[in-house]
Design a protein around this motif. Structure first.
Motif, PDB file in Angstrom:
ATOM      1  N   LEU A  60     -33.210  48.817  66.895  1.00  0.00           N
ATOM      2  CA  LEU A  60     -33.697  48.146  65.011  1.00  0.00           C
ATOM      3  C   LEU A  60     -35.084  48.926  65.080  1.00  0.00           C
ATOM      4  O   LEU A  60     -35.069  49.179  64.234  1.00  0.00           O
ATOM      5  N   ASN A  64     -35.326  51.402  61.884  1.00  0.00           N
ATOM      6  CA  ASN A  64     -35.761  51.630  60.881  1.00  0.00           C
ATOM      7  C   ASN A  64     -36.932  52.179  60.277  1.00  0.00           C
ATOM      8  O   ASN A  64     -37.630  52.926  59.229  1.00  0.00           O
ATOM      9  N   ALA A 112     -34.187  46.719  58.364  1.00  0.00           N
ATOM     10  CA  ALA A 112     -33.804  45.274  58.709  1.00  0.00           C
ATOM     11  C   ALA A 112     -34.383  44.997  59.178  1.00  0.00           C
ATOM     12  O   ALA A 112     -35.552  45.139  60.443  1.00  0.00           O
ATOM     13  N   GLU A 113     -34.492  43.349  59.309  1.00  0.00           N
ATOM     14  CA  GLU A 113     -35.275  42.754  60.214  1.00  0.00           C
ATOM     15  C   GLU A 113     -34.480  41.397  60.215  1.00  0.00           C
ATOM     16  O   GLU A 113     -33.429  41.527  59.902  1.00  0.00           O
ATOM     17  N   GLU A 128     -29.614  39.409  59.932  1.00  0.00           N
ATOM     18  CA  GLU A 128     -30.006  40.482  59.593  1.00  0.00           C
ATOM     19  C   GLU A 128     -30.294  40.502  57.986  1.00  0.00           C
ATOM     20  O   GLU A 128     -29.353  40.019  57.589  1.00  0.00           O
ATOM     21  N   LYS A 129     -31.114  40.351  57.729  1.00  0.00           N
ATOM     22  CA  LYS A 129     -32.039  40.506  56.350  1.00  0.00           C
ATOM     23  C   LYS A 129     -31.915  42.134  56.195  1.00  0.00           C
ATOM     24  O   LYS A 129     -32.503  42.249  57.094  1.00  0.00           O
ATOM     25  N   VAL A 130     -31.272  42.595  55.554  1.00  0.00           N
ATOM     26  CA  VAL A 130     -31.143  44.538  55.250  1.00  0.00           C
ATOM     27  C   VAL A 130     -31.514  44.986  54.038  1.00  0.00           C
ATOM     28  O   VAL A 130     -30.850  44.269  52.973  1.00  0.00           O
ATOM     29  N   THR A 136     -31.140  43.806  48.426  1.00  0.00           N
ATOM     30  CA  THR A 136     -31.479  42.808  50.341  1.00  0.00           C
ATOM     31  C   THR A 136     -29.877  42.558  50.438  1.00  0.00           C
ATOM     32  O   THR A 136     -29.024  41.308  49.510  1.00  0.00           O
ATOM     33  N   TYR A 138     -27.579  40.518  53.693  1.00  0.00           N
ATOM     34  CA  TYR A 138     -27.504  39.585  54.674  1.00  0.00           C
ATOM     35  C   TYR A 138     -25.975  39.759  55.559  1.00  0.00           C
ATOM     36  O   TYR A 138     -25.323  39.794  54.967  1.00  0.00           O
TER      37      TYR A 138
END
Length: 157
Positions: A60, A64, A112-113, A128-130, A136, A138
């Motif tokens: 991840l 990012n 992504a988070e 994940e929220k991308v 945005t 998901y």
């Protein structure tokens, strides 16, 4: 239920189940329609000698940072990418590198988070929220770890 991840018509529950006086953790993936459960997929807790979260977190961070070499190093040579449940989209590190090189080059705001995570044995399930080109999205990614590398990813989008 210990933890729940929802996305569109999918519900993923981390559960404790008791069978013959033995309690175990499992994950159940429910695919639903308006009124019913259409399918159920079970993921059992399996033994692992390492922490599968470590390599997924490393992946991840590289994603990012758009660090292609560090990103690809987190995957096995025969990495397989699937769309849930069993549609294989690609296989092999060379193809993965090619696909993500294009993404990293063409999407400067890519990020992504993790919104929610379930870890069971050698599997890490992330909602994940991308962020891609100002929008945005998901998605859910199910990472399977073998020999401290990501060997399979199944996406629910």
């Amino acid at each position: 239920m210990i933890n729940r991840i929802t996305h569109k018509n999918m519900v993923i529950d981390e559960e404790l189940i008791t069978v013959n006086n033995t309690t175990k953790r499992q994950v159940t993936i429910y695919e639903t329609d308006d009124d019913n459960i259409k399918t159920m997929t079970f993921i059992s807790n399996s033994k692992t000698d390492s922490n599968p979260e470590y390599i997924v977190n490393e992946q991840l961070e590289a994603y990012n940072n758009k660090d292609l070499n560090s990103f690809v190093k987190t995957y096995s040579d025969d990495i397989k990418l699937f769309s849930f449940p069993y549609k294989q989209n690609s296989e092999g590190k060379d193809l993965l590198k090619e696909q993500y090189a294009t993404l990293f080059e063409n999407v400067p705001d890519l990020n992504a988070e993790i919104v929610n995570r379930i870890v069971i044995g050698n599997k890490v399930i992330d909602k994940e929220k991308v962020l891609i080109k100002g929008e945005t999205f998901y998605a859910i990614a199910i990472y399977e770890i073998q020999n401290d590398l990501i060997s399979r990813v199944t996406f629910i989008q």
